[in-house]
Each structure stands twice: as C-alpha cells, then as structure tokens.
Motif scaffolding. Structure first.
Motif, PDB file in Angstrom:
ATOM      1  N   CYS A  15       0.875  -1.169   0.000  1.00  0.00           N
ATOM      2  CA  CYS A  15       0.000   0.000   0.000  1.00  0.00           C
ATOM      3  C   CYS A  15       0.907   1.212   0.000  1.00  0.00           C
ATOM      4  O   CYS A  15       1.700   1.380   0.932  1.00  0.00           O
ATOM      5  N   ARG A  16       0.818   2.040  -1.025  1.00  0.00           N
ATOM      6  CA  ARG A  16       1.715   3.187  -1.153  1.00  0.00           C
ATOM      7  C   ARG A  16       0.971   4.431  -1.613  1.00  0.00           C
ATOM      8  O   ARG A  16      -0.003   4.348  -2.345  1.00  0.00           O
ATOM      9  N   MET A  17       1.491   5.547  -1.204  1.00  0.00           N
ATOM     10  CA  MET A  17       1.011   6.834  -1.700  1.00  0.00           C
ATOM     11  C   MET A  17       1.855   7.147  -2.939  1.00  0.00           C
ATOM     12  O   MET A  17       3.088   7.102  -2.888  1.00  0.00           O
ATOM     13  N   ILE A  18       1.190   7.447  -4.042  1.00  0.00           N
ATOM     14  CA  ILE A  18       1.890   7.701  -5.304  1.00  0.00           C
ATOM     15  C   ILE A  18       1.358   8.984  -5.937  1.00  0.00           C
ATOM     16  O   ILE A  18       0.394   9.569  -5.453  1.00  0.00           O
ATOM     17  N   ASP A  19       1.988   9.402  -7.020  1.00  0.00           N
ATOM     18  CA  ASP A  19       1.512  10.530  -7.827  1.00  0.00           C
ATOM     19  C   ASP A  19       1.590  11.848  -7.053  1.00  0.00           C
ATOM     20  O   ASP A  19       0.595  12.374  -6.575  1.00  0.00           O
ATOM     21  N   PHE A  20       2.805  12.355  -6.933  1.00  0.00           N
ATOM     22  CA  PHE A  20       3.043  13.574  -6.161  1.00  0.00           C
ATOM     23  C   PHE A  20       3.109  14.835  -7.028  1.00  0.00           C
ATOM     24  O   PHE A  20       3.667  15.838  -6.617  1.00  0.00           O
ATOM     25  N   VAL A  21       2.531  14.796  -8.215  1.00  0.00           N
ATOM     26  CA  VAL A  21       2.594  15.935  -9.124  1.00  0.00           C
ATOM     27  C   VAL A  21       2.015  17.185  -8.486  1.00  0.00           C
ATOM     28  O   VAL A  21       2.536  18.288  -8.638  1.00  0.00           O
ATOM     29  N   HIS A  22       0.940  17.042  -7.737  1.00  0.00           N
ATOM     30  CA  HIS A  22       0.264  18.200  -7.155  1.00  0.00           C
ATOM     31  C   HIS A  22       0.587  18.323  -5.667  1.00  0.00           C
ATOM     32  O   HIS A  22      -0.283  18.353  -4.811  1.00  0.00           O
ATOM     33  N   SER A  23       1.880  18.399  -5.358  1.00  0.00           N
ATOM     34  CA  SER A  23       2.320  18.599  -3.987  1.00  0.00           C
ATOM     35  C   SER A  23       3.495  19.559  -3.989  1.00  0.00           C
ATOM     36  O   SER A  23       4.160  19.753  -4.992  1.00  0.00           O
TER      37      SER A  23
END
Length: 75
Positions: A61-69
């Motif tokens: 389980c991972r947090m991904i897609d940091f484009v909008h941070s």
C-alpha cells in the motif's frame, strides 16, 4: 464502494481478505500520520493498493503521484 471492494478481493476467503484489509488500514494510518507530520502540502495524490491473489501475504500500500504537492512556505 462495497461492490468495488468485493471485486478487489474477489476469490479470497474471508480470513485472508480480513487480514489484508487490516494490513491496508494499518498502512493507511501510517501514511496519514506521515503526511500530517510532513512539511509538504498535497493538493491531490493517489493510493495504490495491491496484493497477490495466489499469495495474499504479498501485498503493498503506497502513496503515489506527487505531481500536485509542494513544500509548505514555512518549511
């Protein structure tokens, strides 16, 4: 939401599915704590849940897609 959850765990018996859900919830709580303690601002992101149906002990389980941070101005 429940039909999607049932589809995601399709083919697993109740015990492995329950254990996976518990593992995912524990990891999600850890991610939430890390985000709350970080100096980053997340406008949006995604959570990736995956497991091996043949071996439910293999999961992540991972947090991904940091484009909008971004880093907060105070950090």
């Amino acid at each position: 939401l429940m039909p999607t959850i049932k589809l995601f765990f399709n083919g697993l018996s109740a015990k492995p599915a329950t254990e996976l859900i518990d593992n995912f919830l524990d990891r999600l709580e850890a991610i939430q704590q890390a985000v709350q303690l970080s100096q980053a601002v997340f406008y949006s992101s995604s959570i990736l849940l995956l497991y091996d149906r043949r071996n439910p002990n293999r999961w992540d389980c991972r947090m991904i897609d940091f484009v909008h941070s971004s880093l907060s101005p105070s950090g």
